[in-house]
Motif scaffolding. Structure first.
Motif, PDB file in Angstrom:
ATOM      1  N   VAL A  71      18.308  49.633  55.056  1.00  0.00           N
ATOM      2  CA  VAL A  71      18.237  50.867  55.836  1.00  0.00           C
ATOM      3  C   VAL A  71      19.652  51.325  56.184  1.00  0.00           C
ATOM      4  CG1 VAL A  71      17.473  51.922  57.996  1.00  0.00           C
ATOM      5  CG2 VAL A  71      15.966  50.350  56.760  1.00  0.00           C
ATOM      6  N   ILE A  72      19.904  52.604  55.926  1.00  0.00           N
ATOM      7  CA  ILE A  72      21.183  53.233  56.251  1.00  0.00           C
ATOM      8  C   ILE A  72      20.983  54.141  57.454  1.00  0.00           C
ATOM      9  CG2 ILE A  72      22.900  54.902  55.443  1.00  0.00           C
ATOM     10  CD1 ILE A  72      22.256  53.895  52.582  1.00  0.00           C
ATOM     11  N   GLY A  73      21.876  54.042  58.423  1.00  0.00           N
ATOM     12  CA  GLY A  73      21.800  54.893  59.603  1.00  0.00           C
ATOM     13  C   GLY A  73      23.161  55.438  59.976  1.00  0.00           C
ATOM     14  N   SER A  74      23.164  56.354  60.943  1.00  0.00           N
ATOM     15  CA  SER A  74      24.412  57.008  61.331  1.00  0.00           C
ATOM     16  C   SER A  74      24.271  57.622  62.713  1.00  0.00           C
ATOM     17  CB  SER A  74      24.768  58.094  60.313  1.00  0.00           C
ATOM     18  OG  SER A  74      25.835  58.899  60.767  1.00  0.00           O
ATOM     19  N   LEU A  75      25.394  57.769  63.398  1.00  0.00           N
ATOM     20  CA  LEU A  75      25.433  58.473  64.673  1.00  0.00           C
ATOM     21  C   LEU A  75      25.848  59.931  64.499  1.00  0.00           C
ATOM     22  CD1 LEU A  75      25.640  55.403  65.509  1.00  0.00           C
ATOM     23  CD2 LEU A  75      27.012  56.165  67.440  1.00  0.00           C
ATOM     24  N   SER A  76      26.195  60.328  63.279  1.00  0.00           N
ATOM     25  CA  SER A  76      26.858  61.617  63.051  1.00  0.00           C
ATOM     26  C   SER A  76      26.081  62.807  63.586  1.00  0.00           C
ATOM     27  CB  SER A  76      27.116  61.816  61.558  1.00  0.00           C
ATOM     28  OG  SER A  76      28.102  60.914  61.107  1.00  0.00           O
ATOM     29  N   PRO A 118      13.760  61.224  57.549  1.00  0.00           N
ATOM     30  CA  PRO A 118      13.478  62.566  57.042  1.00  0.00           C
ATOM     31  C   PRO A 118      14.535  62.991  56.011  1.00  0.00           C
ATOM     32  CG  PRO A 118      13.334  62.533  59.439  1.00  0.00           C
ATOM     33  CD  PRO A 118      13.951  61.232  59.025  1.00  0.00           C
ATOM     34  N   SER A 119      14.132  63.899  55.158  1.00  0.00           N
ATOM     35  CA  SER A 119      14.939  64.224  53.991  1.00  0.00           C
ATOM     36  C   SER A 119      15.922  65.367  54.222  1.00  0.00           C
ATOM     37  CB  SER A 119      14.011  64.608  52.830  1.00  0.00           C
ATOM     38  OG  SER A 119      14.710  65.257  51.791  1.00  0.00           O
ATOM     39  N   GLN A 165       6.187  63.365  66.670  1.00  0.00           N
ATOM     40  CA  GLN A 165       5.960  62.369  65.626  1.00  0.00           C
ATOM     41  C   GLN A 165       6.924  61.199  65.811  1.00  0.00           C
ATOM     42  OE1 GLN A 165       3.438  62.702  63.211  1.00  0.00           O
ATOM     43  NE2 GLN A 165       2.926  64.357  64.636  1.00  0.00           N
ATOM     44  N   GLN A 166       6.535  60.030  65.334  1.00  0.00           N
ATOM     45  CA  GLN A 166       7.381  58.849  65.387  1.00  0.00           C
ATOM     46  C   GLN A 166       7.979  58.589  64.007  1.00  0.00           C
ATOM     47  OE1 GLN A 166       8.085  57.065  68.262  1.00  0.00           O
ATOM     48  NE2 GLN A 166       6.958  58.762  69.227  1.00  0.00           N
ATOM     49  N   HIS A 167       9.266  58.263  63.999  1.00  0.00           N
ATOM     50  CA  HIS A 167       9.909  57.930  62.733  1.00  0.00           C
ATOM     51  C   HIS A 167       9.355  56.619  62.185  1.00  0.00           C
ATOM     52  CE1 HIS A 167      12.916  57.282  59.680  1.00  0.00           C
ATOM     53  NE2 HIS A 167      13.225  56.123  60.218  1.00  0.00           N
ATOM     54  N   LEU A 168       9.033  56.624  60.892  1.00  0.00           N
ATOM     55  CA  LEU A 168       8.590  55.412  60.204  1.00  0.00           C
ATOM     56  C   LEU A 168       9.718  54.953  59.287  1.00  0.00           C
ATOM     57  CD1 LEU A 168       6.391  53.342  59.498  1.00  0.00           C
ATOM     58  CD2 LEU A 168       5.604  54.924  57.713  1.00  0.00           C
ATOM     59  N   SER A 169      10.268  53.794  59.580  1.00  0.00           N
ATOM     60  CA  SER A 169      11.362  53.232  58.796  1.00  0.00           C
ATOM     61  C   SER A 169      10.828  52.325  57.701  1.00  0.00           C
ATOM     62  CB  SER A 169      12.298  52.446  59.712  1.00  0.00           C
ATOM     63  OG  SER A 169      13.257  51.707  58.968  1.00  0.00           O
ATOM     64  N   ALA A 170      11.598  52.203  56.640  1.00  0.00           N
ATOM     65  CA  ALA A 170      11.245  51.230  55.602  1.00  0.00           C
ATOM     66  C   ALA A 170      11.178  49.826  56.198  1.00  0.00           C
ATOM     67  CB  ALA A 170      12.271  51.284  54.473  1.00  0.00           C
ATOM     68  N   SER A 172      16.980  52.945  51.894  1.00  0.00           N
ATOM     69  CA  SER A 172      16.389  54.044  52.650  1.00  0.00           C
ATOM     70  C   SER A 172      17.421  54.668  53.590  1.00  0.00           C
ATOM     71  CB  SER A 172      15.188  53.531  53.451  1.00  0.00           C
ATOM     72  OG  SER A 172      14.513  54.597  54.078  1.00  0.00           O
ATOM     73  N   ASP A 173      17.828  55.875  53.265  1.00  0.00           N
ATOM     74  CA  ASP A 173      18.775  56.633  54.087  1.00  0.00           C
ATOM     75  C   ASP A 173      17.983  57.268  55.228  1.00  0.00           C
ATOM     76  OD1 ASP A 173      20.446  58.543  55.200  1.00  0.00           O
ATOM     77  OD2 ASP A 173      21.242  59.248  53.303  1.00  0.00           O
ATOM     78  N   GLU A 174      18.220  56.777  56.442  1.00  0.00           N
ATOM     79  CA  GLU A 174      17.452  57.226  57.605  1.00  0.00           C
ATOM     80  C   GLU A 174      18.368  57.773  58.699  1.00  0.00           C
ATOM     81  OE1 GLU A 174      14.649  54.161  58.704  1.00  0.00           O
ATOM     82  OE2 GLU A 174      14.089  53.796  56.598  1.00  0.00           O
ATOM     83  N   VAL A 175      19.358  58.564  58.276  1.00  0.00           N
ATOM     84  CA  VAL A 175      20.340  59.072  59.234  1.00  0.00           C
ATOM     85  C   VAL A 175      19.724  60.059  60.229  1.00  0.00           C
ATOM     86  CG1 VAL A 175      22.248  58.725  57.626  1.00  0.00           C
ATOM     87  CG2 VAL A 175      21.124  60.944  57.722  1.00  0.00           C
TER      88      VAL A 175
END
Length: 395
Positions: free
Chosen positions: A240-245, A182-183, A223-228, A211-214
């Protein structure tokens, strides 16, 4: 003898042209202003909710006391890579496809430094996350903006991709496209149809998706997240970029990750070693030894969905119009229904009258005039803070 004089040396500026072109950190300035005035900060996304999980804190303390205070493997602790890999809908090999980074910001920079050369073009959907532009600039690339279509009504489609504009943006100089789903700031998620179009264009022009998917764990309304990485046609050309922040409320821990096919991952790890060498060893241990990646344990989305609804009600009472976000922790609200002021003036007036700080929309738009119609509001706050904000904004 004729005295010889050498010409005065050409005096260069003290900093590089690249550094001079970096956009200013307006949101960091706002954060400092809110603290200085003791205002309620609804501008910056530093988590006020959910609370940092106590088991995570206890594991960090245990790791520190056990002596995990030195360098560790640059690619990241195997425990945390395994935990993250297990959380994906589409499997990933934690040994060859995952790298732990110092937050998502380092992951973004490592990806761009590894994939683009000076003069390459990077497509950026507009509006965008503020740090995208700085990272593209540091990599020496040029952003190519594609305007998203503005919502026609609060209940209608919001911030959609203009298919013709996106298609026209691709060309021989295009090396990558930056996505955020999400943006931040819109809260919108990319759909299967969006990804299908993007995949076809990337295949045609041999382009990589970053794809930034933090906010992957902060998707609302069942809804379910759709990842690249979930899109078959993008499996080998997505990063794919992710984070725990935000999902784990540990933004100060700076734990992020990069997911990519093995060939790209090996390059990312070399660049990562040069930039930071590795993320914090004890904090990685803490994340790896807890079950907080389990969907049944991770409750942040449910908590923030309630906070989103509270904030949406407040903004409606203020007369602002907006598209209810599908995920993330921000609402991008149109102020034109309540004022003719540009957003900076509106934000300052709200701060003076209500001691509540909102973020002006201009840092998120290539066209600053367009951005001046919006403010961004963070809702990842405790119920007590949201109640206080309601009282001060509607008095």
């Amino acid at each position: 003898m004729i005295a010889m004089t050498s010409p005065a040396p050409h005096r260069r500026t003290a900093v590089s042209a690249r550094a001079q072109r970096l956009p200013g950190g307006k949101l960091a300035e706002l954060f400092a202003l809110a603290r200085e005035r003791g205002a309620i900060d609804l501008a910056v996304g530093v988590p006020g909710a959910p609370r940092t999980p106590e088991p995570l804190v206890e594991e960090a303390v245990r790791a520190l006391r056990a002596g995990a205070n030195q360098y560790d493997l640059p690619q990241g602790r195997v425990e945390v890579r395994n935990r993250i890999a297990e959380s994906f809908a589409t499997p990933a090999d934690p040994d060859t496809e995952l790298t732990i980074t110092v937050g998502a910001t380092e992951a973004l920079c490592v990806a761009l430094f590894s994939l683009v050369d000076p003069g390459d073009e990077v497509i950026v959907l507009d509006p965008y996350y503020e740090n995208f532009l700085g990272a593209v600039e540091l990599a020496g690339a040029q952003p190519r903006f594609v305007r998203l279509l503005e919502p026609e009504a609060a209940c209608g489609p919001g911030w959609r991709i203009d298919q013709e504009a996106l298609t026209a943006a691709f060309g021989p100089a295009t090396r990558a496209i930056l996505l955020n789903t999400p943006s931040n700031p819109t809260g919108q998620s990319l759909s299967t149809e969006d990804f299908e179009l993007i995949a076809a264009l990337c295949e045609r022009w041999d382009v990589i998706v970053i794809s930034d998917e933090v906010y992957a764990n902060l998707v609302f309304d069942d809804q379910q997240h759709l990842s690249a990485a979930d899109v078959p046609a993008l499996r080998d050309r997505s990063v794919v970029i992710g984070s725990l922040s935000k999902s784990h409320a540990v933004s100060g821990w700076r734990l992020g990750f990069l997911r990519a096919r093995p060939g790209l991952t090996s390059v990312f790890r070399r660049v990562h070693e040069i930039t930071t060498n590795g993320a914090s060893a004890p904090l990685q241990l803490a994340a790896g030894f807890t079950d907080l990646f389990d969907a049944s344990v991770l409750t942040a989305a449910k908590e923030l969905a309630a906070a989103r609804n509270t904030m949406a009600d407040l903004l409606s009472r203020m007369g602002l119009s907006f598209r209810v976000p599908q995920g993330g922790c921000f609402i991008l609200a149109d102020i034109r229904s309540v004022t003719d002021e540009p957003c900076e003036a509106y934000v300052r007036r709200v701060l003076e009258e209500s001691s509540v700080l909102l973020a002006p929309g201009t840092p998120f738009f290539a066209d600053k005039q367009r951005g001046s119609n919006y403010v961004r509001v963070a809702f990842n706050r405790s119920p007590q803070v949201l109640t206080a904000a309601r009282r001060q904004l509607t008095h």
